[in-house]
Design an enzyme around this catalytic site. Structure first.
Site, PDB file in Angstrom:
ATOM      1  N   GLY A 266      25.049  45.031  -8.536  1.00 53.95           N
ATOM      2  CA  GLY A 266      24.487  44.178  -9.521  1.00 53.95           C
ATOM      3  C   GLY A 266      23.810  42.999  -8.928  1.00 53.95           C
ATOM      4  N   SER A 267      23.609  41.859  -9.349  1.00 53.44           N
ATOM      5  CA  SER A 267      22.791  40.664  -9.040  1.00 53.44           C
ATOM      6  C   SER A 267      23.328  40.160  -7.895  1.00 53.44           C
ATOM      7  CB  SER A 267      22.423  39.802  -9.823  1.00 53.44           C
ATOM      8  OG  SER A 267      23.613  39.220 -10.351  1.00 53.44           O
TER       9      SER A 267
ATOM     10  N   GLY B  25      27.426  38.822  -7.301  1.00 54.92           N
ATOM     11  CA  GLY B  25      28.075  38.890  -6.063  1.00 54.92           C
ATOM     12  C   GLY B  25      28.688  37.747  -5.537  1.00 54.92           C
TER      13      GLY B  25
ATOM     14  N   GLU C 260      26.826  45.713  -3.525  1.00 48.46           N
ATOM     15  CA  GLU C 260      25.432  46.363  -3.585  1.00 48.46           C
ATOM     16  C   GLU C 260      24.708  45.219  -4.407  1.00 48.46           C
ATOM     17  OE1 GLU C 260      24.266  48.611  -1.869  1.00 48.46           O
ATOM     18  OE2 GLU C 260      26.042  49.797  -1.318  1.00 48.46           O
TER      19      GLU C 260
ATOM     20  N   CYS D  17      17.177  48.899  -7.550  1.00 46.32           N
ATOM     21  CA  CYS D  17      17.487  47.905  -6.360  1.00 46.32           C
ATOM     22  C   CYS D  17      16.694  48.094  -5.370  1.00 46.32           C
ATOM     23  CB  CYS D  17      19.032  47.772  -6.029  1.00 46.32           C
ATOM     24  SG  CYS D  17      19.805  49.170  -5.565  1.00 46.32           S
TER      25      CYS D  17
HETATM   26  C1  UN1 Z   1      20.255  51.301  -7.406  1.00 46.00           C
HETATM   27  O1  UN1 Z   1      19.177  50.969  -7.790  1.00 46.00           O
HETATM   28  O2  UN1 Z   1      21.219  50.475  -7.811  1.00 46.00           O
HETATM   29  O3  UN1 Z   1      17.714  54.909  -3.458  1.00 46.00           O
HETATM   30  C2  UN1 Z   1      20.354  52.551  -6.633  1.00 46.00           C
HETATM   31  C3  UN1 Z   1      17.497  54.952  -4.888  1.00 46.00           C
HETATM   32  C4  UN1 Z   1      18.490  55.640  -5.671  1.00 46.00           C
HETATM   33  C5  UN1 Z   1      19.585  54.705  -5.646  1.00 46.00           C
HETATM   34  C6  UN1 Z   1      19.372  53.394  -6.358  1.00 46.00           C
HETATM   35  N1  UN1 Z   1      19.027  56.934  -4.848  1.00 46.00           N
HETATM   36  O4  UN1 Z   1      16.612  54.668  -5.180  1.00 46.00           O
END
Ligand code: UN1
Length: 504
Positions: free
Chosen positions: A236-237, A241, A258, A292
């Site tokens: 998440g953000s 975290g 993450e 992300c």
């Molecule tokens: C995410 O955006 O939390 O590499 C994961 C990627 C994907 C996973 C993204 N396999 O864009």
């Protein structure tokens, strides 16, 4: 009744999930496609989360003694269920998270891939043997199951991130309690149904190896603070975290974080611009900028800046934006109004910083008054301001220019986040420098492909404010196990290490 909710009912019927589970409760679920309510779930209380963790812990005590290859069999069956119902789950992802069809299906494929990886891993949870300094002694390292793994996931990868964690956790001998995003609880119900089918087929798996708890912040907090949750894996953000990390550390739990990314692509003078345009358009505008790993910054050499930006603007102007269920669509909706407001706030700040904005406006408002579709934005900036250094979870691509390669590298690294990065260049010196110790400081560094769309075989994650966690492939499994160092004496003497004498 809307057509989306009819469709949801049909899909859940096909999965054998009883209607009450996804139609009753105080938490309303809205499709980002048209803003209509597509389901309801009942949030759990903190006490119910505690009870779920207790059940998971009981399951763990049984599961940790099951041979790892047999644990892998459960994950193999889960992979089979996912293969069988890939279309159903992929469509649910599209309806609930607004992803275009191929990305919804791609996310399920990512789940299948990690299941395959984990099945192989179940016979490869290797420890080391280590040379002992003492005669007649042997040293080794054993990897043991860790305990209950709490998994908190975000709306943007509503199912794959659960699978990354759960497939590994299960072969490692752990039990899982999952809190999905409150924006995407329905896909979590679907995953749970598939998991339960796999567990029933295995026959002798302990009950409650993987459970879902639904709800808001209080549900996440109950998971974060429970001392029986040995590993808390949260996606998440950075703001989230920052709260979760210290709370888990306070009780000496393990956290796998993450968090945000502010991913850049460097385009050098030697770059293949055809590749660069396609790579950047997918990574920056695809998934409506809600990965992300989405590209948020373009750092382009002045000699190719004008040509590249002109081509990107042309590509952006032609992007089919709309209902993600239609096969021609490439850019679906933002998740909700708050995401739209966040994007507009960032664009206003960029303008105030002197940036020139192309795109970024709301589209299809008449057709979808309760949903938020935008034209992805390209924002030409004179410098990397605080607005650029901040992650906005929307399709905004900030463009910065450079003259010297060292300047590009410095710009790339001069953000608080460290998830993904890429360079388009055919100059070996540049690409190798980019990948070197003095190059990109991100957990992911690519050459001649974009920043998003990683395969599951590598470790996924990043450093700095991205949180430092690594999930998915390579040796990320080690976070889900505990390590024991063993020294075995097979001699008749008892020599002490470091030459210490202690004769009694
Ligand atoms: C995410 O955006 O939390 O590499 C994961 C990627 C994907 C996973 C993204 N396999 O864009």
């Amino acid at each position: 009744m809307t057509s989306s909710s009819d469709r949801i009912r049909h899909l859940f019927d096909a999965l054998g999930v009883p209607a009450g589970r996804f139609t009753e409760g105080t938490l309303a679920v809205r499709s980002p496609i048209d803003g209509t309510e597509i389901g309801r779930v009942q949030p759990h209380s903190a006490a119910e989360v505690t009870a779920a963790v207790a059940r998971a812990h009981a399951a763990f005590l049984v599961w940790r003694d099951v041979p790892a290859p047999r644990r892998g069999e459960l994950v193999r069956l889960l992979g089979e269920e996912l293969r069988k119902d890939k279309q159903i789950l992929g469509e649910l992802v599209s309806l609930e998270a607004g992803k275009i069809a191929t990305e919804g299906l791609g996310e399920v494929q990512e789940m299948i891939d990690i299941c395959d990886f984990a099945v192989g891993l179940s016979r490869q949870l290797y420890g080391l043997t280590i040379a002992s300094e003492r005669p007649g002694h042997r040293m080794m390292e054993s990897w043991h199951p860790l305990g209950v793994v709490g998994v908190i996931t975000a709306f943007n990868f509503p199912v794959a991130v659960w699978a990354w964690n759960t497939a590994l956790a299960l072969v490692c001998g752990d039990a899982v309690v999952w809190k999905p995003s409150e924006k995407t609880p329905l896909t979590a119900l679907a995953c749970q149904a598939l998991f339960e089918r796999a567990a029933a087929r295995l026959g002798d798996a302990p009950a409650h190896l993987s459970q879902v708890v639904q709800g808001l912040r209080d549900v996440g907090e109950a998971l974060v603070d429970d001392p029986r949750v040995a590993l808390l894996s949260a996606t998440g953000s950075t703001r989230m975290g920052r709260e979760v990390g210290p709370r888990v550390a306070r009780r000496f739990g393990r956290a796998l974080l993450e968090l945000g990314g502010n991913n850049a692509v460097i385009v050098a003078p030697s770059a293949d611009l055809d590749l660069a345009v396609r790579g950047i358009a997918f990574a920056a505008a695809g998934t409506a900028g809600q990965r992300c790993t989405s590209t948020r910054r373009l750092i382009v050499h002045h000699s190719v800046r004008e040509a590249l930006v002109a081509r990107l603007k042309k590509a952006y102007a032609g992007l089919p934006i709309g209902n993600p269920m239609e096969s021609s669509t490439l850019v679906g909706p933002l998740i909700d109004e708050a995401a739209f407001q966040g994007m507009q706030t960032a664009l206003a700040a960029a303008r105030a910083d002197g940036g020139t904005v192309t795109g970024g406006e709301r589209v299809l408002e008449a057709e979808f008054p309760d949903a938020f579709y935008v034209r992805p934005a390209i924002v030409e900036m004179a410098s990397q301001t605080d607005t650029v250094r901040h992650e906005t979870f929307a399709p905004i691509l900030y463009v910065l220019g450079y003259d010297e390669f060292a300047e590009a590298l410095a710009l790339q690294n001069d953000v608080p986040q460290g998830l993904s990065s890429a360079i388009f260049s055919n100059d070996l010196r540049e690409t190798e420098t980019f990948l070197s110790a003095a190059g990109s400081d991100c957990g992911i560094a690519n050459v001649n492909i974009g920043t998003s769309g990683a395969e599951i075989g590598g470790a996924f994650g990043g450093d700095k404010e991205t949180g430092g966690g690594r999930e998915s492939g390579s040796d990320a499994w080690k976070a889900y196990m505990r390590r024991a160092t063993n020294t075995i004496n097979y001699s008749r003497a008892l020599p002490l290490a470091q030459g210490v004498q202690f004769d009694v």
